[in-house]
Write a protein that holds these residues in place. Structure first.
Motif, PDB file in Angstrom:
ATOM      1  N   GLU A  70      20.334  67.119 -25.047  1.00  0.00           N
ATOM      2  CA  GLU A  70      19.672  67.997 -26.303  1.00  0.00           C
ATOM      3  C   GLU A  70      18.350  67.554 -25.879  1.00  0.00           C
ATOM      4  N   ARG A  71      17.459  66.588 -24.866  1.00  0.00           N
ATOM      5  CA  ARG A  71      15.833  66.305 -24.910  1.00  0.00           C
ATOM      6  C   ARG A  71      15.438  66.657 -23.602  1.00  0.00           C
ATOM      7  N   ILE A  72      16.152  67.915 -22.378  1.00  0.00           N
ATOM      8  CA  ILE A  72      15.334  68.278 -21.731  1.00  0.00           C
ATOM      9  C   ILE A  72      15.370  69.683 -21.720  1.00  0.00           C
ATOM     10  N   VAL A  73      15.268  70.455 -23.117  1.00  0.00           N
ATOM     11  CA  VAL A  73      15.517  72.108 -23.635  1.00  0.00           C
ATOM     12  C   VAL A  73      14.218  71.432 -24.528  1.00  0.00           C
ATOM     13  N   GLN A  74      13.752  70.244 -25.064  1.00  0.00           N
ATOM     14  CA  GLN A  74      12.512  70.244 -26.080  1.00  0.00           C
ATOM     15  C   GLN A  74      11.169  71.221 -25.211  1.00  0.00           C
ATOM     16  N   PRO A  75      10.394  71.569 -26.223  1.00  0.00           N
ATOM     17  CA  PRO A  75       9.303  73.123 -25.216  1.00  0.00           C
ATOM     18  C   PRO A  75       8.769  71.599 -24.362  1.00  0.00           C
ATOM     19  N   ASP A  76       8.659  70.484 -25.279  1.00  0.00           N
ATOM     20  CA  ASP A  76       7.412  69.466 -24.023  1.00  0.00           C
ATOM     21  C   ASP A  76       7.966  69.134 -22.589  1.00  0.00           C
ATOM     22  N   CYS A  77       9.300  69.839 -22.813  1.00  0.00           N
ATOM     23  CA  CYS A  77       9.806  69.915 -21.101  1.00  0.00           C
ATOM     24  C   CYS A  77       9.355  70.762 -20.693  1.00  0.00           C
ATOM     25  N   ALA A  78       8.953  70.986 -20.966  1.00  0.00           N
ATOM     26  CA  ALA A  78       8.635  73.130 -20.012  1.00  0.00           C
ATOM     27  C   ALA A  78       7.723  72.777 -18.100  1.00  0.00           C
ATOM     28  N   ASN A  79       7.029  71.564 -18.284  1.00  0.00           N
ATOM     29  CA  ASN A  79       6.377  71.573 -17.446  1.00  0.00           C
ATOM     30  C   ASN A  79       6.923  70.386 -16.331  1.00  0.00           C
ATOM     31  N   GLY A  80       7.945  69.974 -16.745  1.00  0.00           N
ATOM     32  CA  GLY A  80       9.031  68.514 -15.975  1.00  0.00           C
ATOM     33  C   GLY A  80       8.986  67.631 -17.250  1.00  0.00           C
ATOM     34  N   PHE A  81       9.775  66.840 -16.432  1.00  0.00           N
ATOM     35  CA  PHE A  81       9.578  65.595 -16.984  1.00  0.00           C
ATOM     36  C   PHE A  81      10.254  64.094 -16.498  1.00  0.00           C
TER      37      PHE A  81
END
Ligand code: AP5
Ligand code: ZN
Length: 218
Positions: A70-81
């Motif tokens: 659920e967390r990695i599809v949030q918009p702030d993950c667009a450039n990675g994590f």
């Protein structure tokens, strides 16, 4: 940039994550911080997780994998994590592979177990941000207060010595196998494998940040 920080409890994953995330402009995804937030909020997940965390054992793979997906599809993950404290078992690692997550790096921070107990006993944290201090090795500007907000720092419930020993045992049994899993991936599948780098995690916080950024090629 997508990367994993791998290492035992107290290796300095959370401490170094802050610098690496700032450098690359990516969010820190700490499953431990997510669980502690759920405990604090008193959600059903938090109520279930608290006893497990206080015992030093791991929360079930299904719960953790669901949270991370659920967390990695949030918009702030667009450039990675940056994953901090995840994956922690082979099934968690396999779940990311099956979900098509393409990692750039796995960075292992290596610290001998005897140094870890000392680090944990002096740790203080700011729960809202995840910022981490040590009363001797990495003290806040004002004792007991977060540098940015001035809010009080707390000691984690799972930093009691007997729980730390249990967490180290759980690390050896369930998480350490990931070192072979990730470092051996390139031999199995050269095109898909993340770059594996290991750094020495003893020294000052600044020295380790330098080693980490150098290992990541910056
Ligand atoms: P989690 O929160 O992930 O804890 P952990 O992996 O045990 O790691 P820590 O947060 O204790 O250590 P760290 O490496 O981040 O070190 P830090 O930077 O704080 O997990 C907690 C629990 O949640 C687990 O036990 C489990 O129950 C559950 N959980 C979480 N993720 C899970 C998952 N994926 N699957 C299943 N269950 C999961 O540094 C430690 C101290 O050392 C600090 O005081 C710091 O200031 C100090 N320090 C840092 N660098 C240095 C240095 N160079 N020299 C001296 N001191 C230093
Ligand atoms: Zn941490």
């Amino acid at each position: 940039m997508k990367l994993i920080l791998l290492g035992p409890p107290g290796a300095g994953k959370g401490t170094q994550a802050a610098f690496i995330c700032q450098k690359y402009g990516i969010p820190q995804i700490s499953t431990g911080d997510m669980l502690r937030a759920a405990v604090k909020a008193g959600t059903p997940l938090g109520l279930q997780a608290k006893a497990v965390m206080d015992s030093g054992a791991l929360v079930s793979d299904d719960i953790i994998i669901g949270l991370v997906k659920e967390r990695i599809v949030q918009p702030d993950c667009a450039n990675g994590f940056l994953f901090d404290g995840f994956p922690r078992t082979i099934p968690q690692a396999e779940a990311m592979k099956d979900a098509g997550v393409k990692l750039d790096y796995v960075l292992e921070i290596d610290v001998p177990f005897d140094a870890i107990i000392e680090r944990m006993s002096g740790r203080r944290s700011h729960p809202a941000s995840g910022r981490t201090y040590h009363i001797t090795f990495n003290p806040p500007k004002v004792a007991g207060q977060d540098d940015v907000t001035g809010e009080p720092l707390v000691q984690r419930d799972d930093d009691r010595e007997e729980t730390v020993r249990k967490r180290l045992e759980v690390y050896s049994q369930q998480t350490r196998p990931l070192v072979d899993y990730y470092s051996g991936w390139a031999a199995r599948e050269p095109a898909a494998a993340p770059k594996y780098r290991a750094i020495e995690g003893t020294g000052t916080v600044e020295q380790i940040t330098e080693r980490a950024l150098a290992a990541l090629g910056s």
